[in-house]
Design a protein around this motif. Structure first.
Motif, PDB file in Angstrom:
ATOM      1  N   ILE A 268       0.267  -1.084  -0.117  1.00 41.28           N
ATOM      2  CA  ILE A 268       0.287   0.114   0.017  1.00 41.28           C
ATOM      3  C   ILE A 268       0.560   1.268  -0.038  1.00 41.28           C
ATOM      4  O   ILE A 268       0.672   2.086  -0.900  1.00 41.28           O
ATOM      5  CB  ILE A 268      -1.078   0.147   1.567  1.00 41.28           C
ATOM      6  CG1 ILE A 268      -1.785  -1.176   1.171  1.00 41.28           C
ATOM      7  CG2 ILE A 268      -1.865   1.265   1.423  1.00 41.28           C
ATOM      8  CD1 ILE A 268      -2.680  -1.701   2.744  1.00 41.28           C
ATOM      9  N   LEU A 269       2.350   1.625   0.892  1.00 42.18           N
ATOM     10  CA  LEU A 269       2.944   2.056   0.842  1.00 42.18           C
ATOM     11  C   LEU A 269       3.755   2.618  -0.123  1.00 42.18           C
ATOM     12  O   LEU A 269       3.441   3.534  -0.593  1.00 42.18           O
ATOM     13  CB  LEU A 269       4.016   2.439   1.896  1.00 42.18           C
ATOM     14  CG  LEU A 269       2.811   2.910   3.894  1.00 42.18           C
ATOM     15  CD1 LEU A 269       4.307   1.513   4.331  1.00 42.18           C
ATOM     16  CD2 LEU A 269       2.700   3.576   3.877  1.00 42.18           C
TER      17      LEU A 269
ATOM     18  N   GLY B 191      12.115  -2.128   5.909  1.00 45.13           N
ATOM     19  CA  GLY B 191      12.903  -3.523   4.536  1.00 45.13           C
ATOM     20  C   GLY B 191      12.114  -3.541   3.919  1.00 45.13           C
ATOM     21  O   GLY B 191      12.443  -4.039   2.302  1.00 45.13           O
ATOM     22  N   MET B 192      11.002  -4.086   3.763  1.00 45.02           N
ATOM     23  CA  MET B 192      10.300  -5.193   2.797  1.00 45.02           C
ATOM     24  C   MET B 192       9.871  -3.365   1.772  1.00 45.02           C
ATOM     25  O   MET B 192       9.693  -3.909   0.521  1.00 45.02           O
ATOM     26  CB  MET B 192       8.746  -5.578   3.409  1.00 45.02           C
ATOM     27  CG  MET B 192       8.661  -6.951   3.921  1.00 45.02           C
ATOM     28  SD  MET B 192       6.905  -7.065   4.411  1.00 45.02           S
ATOM     29  CE  MET B 192       7.471  -8.825   4.997  1.00 45.02           C
ATOM     30  N   LEU B 193       9.381  -2.424   2.182  1.00 46.01           N
ATOM     31  CA  LEU B 193       9.448  -1.260   1.646  1.00 46.01           C
ATOM     32  C   LEU B 193      10.691  -0.503   0.597  1.00 46.01           C
ATOM     33  O   LEU B 193      10.272  -0.875  -1.198  1.00 46.01           O
ATOM     34  CB  LEU B 193       8.407  -0.278   2.309  1.00 46.01           C
ATOM     35  CG  LEU B 193       8.696   1.531   1.577  1.00 46.01           C
ATOM     36  CD1 LEU B 193       7.059   0.984   0.969  1.00 46.01           C
ATOM     37  CD2 LEU B 193       7.855   1.489   2.531  1.00 46.01           C
TER      38      LEU B 193
ATOM     39  N   ASP C 226      12.563  -0.806  -4.871  1.00 42.98           N
ATOM     40  CA  ASP C 226      14.162  -1.307  -5.629  1.00 42.98           C
ATOM     41  C   ASP C 226      15.167   0.379  -4.674  1.00 42.98           C
ATOM     42  O   ASP C 226      15.891   0.339  -5.786  1.00 42.98           O
ATOM     43  CB  ASP C 226      14.351  -1.409  -6.676  1.00 42.98           C
ATOM     44  CG  ASP C 226      15.843  -2.021  -7.551  1.00 42.98           C
ATOM     45  OD1 ASP C 226      16.644  -2.821  -6.541  1.00 42.98           O
ATOM     46  OD2 ASP C 226      16.026  -2.105  -8.499  1.00 42.98           O
ATOM     47  N   LEU C 227      15.154   0.300  -3.728  1.00 40.36           N
ATOM     48  CA  LEU C 227      16.122   1.083  -3.159  1.00 40.36           C
ATOM     49  C   LEU C 227      16.986   1.039  -1.804  1.00 40.36           C
ATOM     50  O   LEU C 227      16.407  -0.487  -1.446  1.00 40.36           O
ATOM     51  CB  LEU C 227      15.187   2.454  -3.159  1.00 40.36           C
ATOM     52  CG  LEU C 227      14.469   3.374  -3.854  1.00 40.36           C
ATOM     53  CD1 LEU C 227      13.564   4.183  -2.733  1.00 40.36           C
ATOM     54  CD2 LEU C 227      15.076   3.915  -4.607  1.00 40.36           C
ATOM     55  N   PRO C 228      18.493   1.729  -1.832  1.00 40.39           N
ATOM     56  CA  PRO C 228      19.440   1.835  -0.862  1.00 40.39           C
ATOM     57  C   PRO C 228      18.137   1.368   0.623  1.00 40.39           C
ATOM     58  O   PRO C 228      17.270   1.959   0.559  1.00 40.39           O
ATOM     59  CB  PRO C 228      19.978   2.463  -0.759  1.00 40.39           C
ATOM     60  CG  PRO C 228      19.866   2.739  -2.032  1.00 40.39           C
ATOM     61  CD  PRO C 228      18.574   2.105  -2.478  1.00 40.39           C
ATOM     62  N   TYR C 229      18.699   0.698   1.442  1.00 34.84           N
ATOM     63  CA  TYR C 229      17.958   0.686   3.288  1.00 34.84           C
ATOM     64  C   TYR C 229      19.135   0.615   4.403  1.00 34.84           C
ATOM     65  O   TYR C 229      19.861  -0.384   4.090  1.00 34.84           O
ATOM     66  CB  TYR C 229      17.521  -0.993   3.234  1.00 34.84           C
ATOM     67  CG  TYR C 229      16.375  -0.645   4.086  1.00 34.84           C
ATOM     68  CD1 TYR C 229      15.907   0.504   4.352  1.00 34.84           C
ATOM     69  CD2 TYR C 229      16.493  -2.288   5.417  1.00 34.84           C
ATOM     70  CE1 TYR C 229      14.818  -0.428   5.997  1.00 34.84           C
ATOM     71  CE2 TYR C 229      16.231  -2.634   6.346  1.00 34.84           C
ATOM     72  CZ  TYR C 229      15.252  -1.278   6.604  1.00 34.84           C
ATOM     73  OH  TYR C 229      14.601  -1.156   8.193  1.00 34.84           O
TER      74      TYR C 229
ATOM     75  N   VAL D 134      15.742   4.258   1.689  1.00 31.81           N
ATOM     76  CA  VAL D 134      14.646   3.919   2.811  1.00 31.81           C
ATOM     77  C   VAL D 134      15.281   4.111   4.182  1.00 31.81           C
ATOM     78  O   VAL D 134      16.732   3.741   4.035  1.00 31.81           O
ATOM     79  CB  VAL D 134      13.559   2.767   2.540  1.00 31.81           C
ATOM     80  CG1 VAL D 134      12.522   2.573   3.553  1.00 31.81           C
ATOM     81  CG2 VAL D 134      13.291   2.958   1.064  1.00 31.81           C
ATOM     82  N   LEU D 135      15.323   4.733   5.043  1.00 33.83           N
ATOM     83  CA  LEU D 135      15.995   4.497   6.298  1.00 33.83           C
ATOM     84  C   LEU D 135      14.201   4.330   7.602  1.00 33.83           C
ATOM     85  O   LEU D 135      13.372   4.513   7.452  1.00 33.83           O
ATOM     86  CB  LEU D 135      16.351   5.524   6.738  1.00 33.83           C
ATOM     87  CG  LEU D 135      17.970   5.893   6.022  1.00 33.83           C
ATOM     88  CD1 LEU D 135      18.183   7.625   6.542  1.00 33.83           C
ATOM     89  CD2 LEU D 135      19.112   5.648   5.770  1.00 33.83           C
ATOM     90  N   SER D 136      15.129   3.586   8.398  1.00 38.65           N
ATOM     91  CA  SER D 136      14.028   2.810   9.874  1.00 38.65           C
ATOM     92  C   SER D 136      15.110   4.020  10.793  1.00 38.65           C
ATOM     93  O   SER D 136      16.437   3.442  11.323  1.00 38.65           O
ATOM     94  CB  SER D 136      14.215   1.180   9.771  1.00 38.65           C
ATOM     95  OG  SER D 136      13.104   0.739   9.121  1.00 38.65           O
TER      96      SER D 136
END
Length: 263
Positions: free
Chosen positions: A102-103, A130-132, A137-140, A176-178
């Motif tokens: 969804i995101l 991580g799934m996002l 297809d972006l660095p995480y 993407v960063l958590s």
């Protein structure tokens, strides 16, 4: 820098006594007090600080029902520029992959340099970020507790790793960063700020708006399903302390002294 932060409305554990319902299928949700997920709040604060340093905008987005709008308004009162509510009956019961799906659909409608999530939310799985990243297809990077913008194409991030060590990495944008708690000190949100955004229109996007097949999300598509909630039995020698916070602290100190843990 245009930043999107994913936030979630969760039960406020400091305001609620959390109990498992009689069927063991969930917690008792009647009369619970809700708030923004703590980790997400740190992510929003960090996004605001980055925007204030280098320019750009901060968008907050959440998947939920109409009541989830309150956490978007809170984060907008904190300083985010706009909010987006992703709401549809088809989203109900989505697992981590469903939420990331969804995101992802919402993110692809815009153009963001940086996407941030909290390190985890009330489910505790710490999967959505991580799934996002994988779907986009972006660095995480996970458990991020330091961000330094190098230029328009790169950032440096610090991560907590095993043993209390710190790891530094240079990451290409977009990414993407958590975000881990403790990366900053989230600012206080006052009544004046809340009133200021009370009448701001927040767009609501459903499955059709996002171009999503309803069968790809929600409970029917979930690969992970909750089987049971339960309170673990106390182990031998365990003791539950009751009373006010101050009383519990006093009892704990006395117990530690009695067992030689504190002198």
């Amino acid at each position: 820098m245009d930043i999107l932060v994913c936030v979630k409305r969760v039960p406020d554990t400091s305001e609620n006594e959390i109990e498992v319902n009689s069927s063991g299928s969930d917690i008792e949700r009647d009369d619970l007090v809700y708030s923004v997920n703590e980790w997400d709040n740190y992510a929003v604060e960090e996004a605001i600080q980055i925007r204030d340093k280098v320019g750009g905008s901060v968008t907050v987005v959440t998947v939920g029902d109409d009541e989830s709008e309150e956490v978007l308004r809170r984060e907008m009162a904190m300083g985010a520029d706009q909010g987006v509510l992703l709401s549809d009956d088809a989203f109900e019961g989505s697992d981590g992959k469903g939420l990331a799906t969804i995101l992802k659909a919402e993110i692809e409608k815009g153009k963001y340099d940086l996407i941030m999530t909290g390190a985890q939310a009330d489910g505790g799985a710490a999967q959505v970020g991580g799934m996002l990243a994988a779907m986009l297809d972006l660095p995480y990077a996970s458990l991020v507790n330091l961000i330094d913008v190098v230029d328009d194409t790169k950032i440096k991030v610090g991560r907590e790793i095993e043993g209390g060590n710190q790891e530094m990495n240079e990451v290409d944008l977009p990414c993407v960063l958590s975000i881990q708690t403790g990366i900053n000190e989230p600012r206080y949100v006052g009544i004046r700020g809340i009133r200021k955004v009370a009448s701001v229109e927040i767009p609501v996007h459903g499955a059709a708006d996002l171009g999503l097949d309803a069968s790809a999300v929600g409970e029917a598509a979930a690969k992970v399903k909750r089987q049971d909630y339960f309170v673990p039995d106390m182990g031998e020698g365990a003791e539950m302390l009751e009373g006010s916070t101050e009383e519990i602290i006093e009892k704990l100190i006395e117990l530690l002294k009695a067992k030689g843990g504190v002198k």
